[in-house]
Write an enzyme that holds these catalytic residues in place. Structure first.
Site: not given
Ligand code: AGP
Length: 613
Positions: A2, A27, A79, A105-106, A486, A490, A493, A509, A608
């Site tokens: 947050c 955030r 968030w 925040n937490g 990566e 990208k 997300e 496999h 983020k």
């Protein structure tokens, strides 16, 4: 997860708080809230959705007189972790009396038992959040001094927090505290700004105090009083923020992500500035603060990280083993912290984190310290918790990264790890000439990235082939395997295409069973070890009628004849090739998301920096 902002001073409190929230929206952005102390009364507005929605509500509900009367306030962008994104669960939360308001925040891990105890003492709760419990606890500990009440209440709390608290009875004070979640205080002339990170403060001041775990502070317009939970004064240094306000604006780009992709040549130039000594054929990494003897004593390196930073670590591993000959692992931080890893004084644990606040990576740093390993951080945010706790390391100097999808941090992280490999390698197996050649190779990377960016239009055209897909594969081998991971991350997300990255040898496999006309494959065919085997893997995909897009090295006619849809990037050395390939994949993902109309800078369900487990 947050974003928190607080302000005390004579400017328009609402303006400062709302513009600060906008800067922190990356955030967390599922709901938001604001509270001001005006005329000795607390006023609060909360709303579901983006900060823009909150600003509309404030404009509709608060009169100019009310705003003008405010001398202090706090605000929050959320968030959700406990309780869905609803107005009731949005912050600030009040205590039982309604005269204390708190943003957080937490995660309060023992909130369940605290809530039951408080309910047992007659408290009633309005939300499902852990945070409201903390507000009630502060209210219950209040005996006339807000500063002491917050300190007392926090003694009962287990978990992580960055909090800001106001009370109707204390119009000239905001009490803040941190444990595990970032929080800083910006010092202005006759005012102070509190925020989760510097991007919300930079418009007002560059003078900041980074609070540390266990700190609680009374912030007033004329100063800050910092103590521990036993109210013993503690001393904290004032730091200077080294980037300017424009750095957190879009600079004419449609999205922060696009701006940050485009900033890579300059960011990479800043990453290598003053660190490549071609004459000595070496890298100068003064922040490591290690003597050649201490470097020679390192027998193992473990890179710990999450998400994109982990993939940068996995890429760097090839350089550390290939150039320095040091056994190196790249570990998912959450796995490392709970696995009781076998490391010791001759091991070096390198924590790779853009934000420097990722909870699992921070915990891995603490675990490595417990085990007596040498610990270093590779971070972008100066003064971040991981940077401070690692106590040695290398800053990326890539500038602030606002877009939730990490881009320029990845390329700078890889370049830093190649420089680290050079520094170790020169002490072991690399000659001055080999070191000098590597310095020249790295010095050329910013310009080579510029040449990849120049292909934006061609990459946008290829993205149109990918945009309709619901799933996609990314494949690579060797040093390009993490780049495939990566590329898939990208695309996942920001465009919500279910993309998977695979080591190309793994297809047979199992995953190859998923291939058909609807499942495009993005193959990394750059001219590095593994290319020839990759050509075989591409043949296997084509044989299953899967559409194939490729990234390859300029002038590779064999690839051009096999895969018409190809992005050709400049040739460079083995360990810097992944940077060029990934920049092309960043653009590909960006254009697919743009074509699918996705909220590129703030993808759903993401934030983020992940400051909780
Ligand atoms: C990447 O685009 C994501 N935002 C995420 O995977 C990120 O890389 C991860 O959370 C690690 O963050 P850090 O580098 O700040 O530690």
């Amino acid at each position: 997860m947050c974003g928190i902002v607080g302000y005390i001073g004579s400017a328009d409190v609402c303006d400062v708080l709302l513009s600060g929230l906008r800067r922190l929206e990356y955030r967390g952005y599922d709901s938001a809230g604001i509270a001001i102390n005006s005329g000795g009364e607390l006023h609060i507005v909360r709303s579901v959705g983006k900060v823009a929605r909150l600003a509309e509500r404030v404009a509709a509900e608060w009169t100019d007189a009310l705003r003008a009367g405010a001398k202090a306030g706090i605000a929050h962008t959320r968030w959700a972790t406990h309780g869905a994104p609803t107005e009731e669960n949005a912050h600030p939360h009040a205590d039982q009396s309604g005269r204390v308001l708190l943003v957080h925040n937490g995660i309060i891990e023992n909130y369940g038992s605290l809530r039951r105890q408080l309910e047992g003492r007659g408290h009633t709760f309005q939300s499902q959040t852990d945070t409201e419990v903390l507000a009630h606890l502060v209210g219950e500990c209040y005996r006339g001094k807000l500063f002491e009440a917050v300190s007392q209440a926090l003694k009962h709390v287990e978990g992580t927090y960055g909090i800001a608290v106001i009370s109707a009875a204390h119009p000239g004070e905001i009490v803040v505290a941190r444990n595990g979640s970032p929080l800083l205080v910006g010092l202005c002339e006759g005012a102070a700004v509190i925020a989760s990170d510097a991007s919300a403060v930079i418009a007002h001041t560059r003078q900041v105090i980074y609070l540390q775990d266990g700190d609680v502070a009374a912030v007033r317009a004329d100063g800050v009083d910092i103590r521990n939970l036993d109210q013993i004064p503690v001393d904290r240094a004032i730091s200077q923020i080294d980037w300017d306000d424009t750095a957190v604006e879009k600079g004419g780009h449609a999205h922060f992500m696009r701006k940050e992709i485009w900033e890579q040549p300059e960011a990479l130039q800043n990453t290598i500035r003053g660190r490549l000594d071609e004459r000595a054929g070496c890298a100068i990494l003064s922040g490591l603060n290690l003597s050649p003897r201490e470097m020679a004593a390192v027998n193992r390196i473990v890179l710990v990280a999450c998400g994109t930073s982990l993939y940068a670590g996995m890429t760097g591993r090839y350089a550390l083993e290939g150039l320095a000959g040091i056994p190196t692992d790249a570990e998912q931080a959450a796995e490392f912290r709970y696995r009781n890893p076998i490391i010791g004084p001759d091991s070096m644990v390198v924590a790779v984190s853009q934000s420097g606040e990722t909870a699992d990576t921070l915990a891995a740093v603490r675990e490595a310290h417990h085990k007596g390993a040498l610990v270093a951080g590779v971070c972008n945010v100066v003064g971040s918790t991981i940077a401070r706790e690692a106590a040695r390391g290398i800053y990326l100097h890539a500038g602030p990264e606002i877009g939730v999808a990490s881009t320029k941090a990845f390329s700078s992280q890889v370049l830093v790890l190649v420089m680290l490999a050079l520094a170790f390698g020169r002490g072991r197996r690399l000659s001055r000439e080999e070191g000098a050649a590597l310095c020249r190779e790295m010095a050329a990377v910013p310009e080579l990235v510029r040449r990849v960016l120049a292909q934006d239009a061609a990459i946008a055209a290829l993205a149109a082939r990918l945009a309709p897909a619901s799933s996609a594969f990314f494949i690579g081998r060797g040093v390009l395997y993490p780049a495939a991971l990566e590329g898939a991350l990208k695309l996942k997300e920001i465009s919500y295409v279910h993309a998977e990255g695979y080591h190309a040898a793994e297809l047979k496999h199992g995953p190859i069973a998923l291939l058909d006309e609807q499942t495009p494959v993005v193959a990394l065919l750059n001219d590095v070890p593994g290319r020839d085997k990759m050509l075989g893997n591409v043949q296997e995909c084509l044989a299953r009628h899967a559409p194939v897009l490729a990234v390859a090295s300029e002038g590779d006619a064999e690839v051009a004849s096999l895969v018409p849809d190809c992005i050709f990037v400049p040739r460079t050395g083995v360990y810097t090739t992944p940077i060029l390939a990934v920049v092309a994949l960043q653009l590909l993902a960006y254009h697919v998301a743009r074509l699918r109309g996705c909220p590129i800078d703030q993808p759903r369900n993401l934030a983020k920096s992940v400051t909780v487990e």
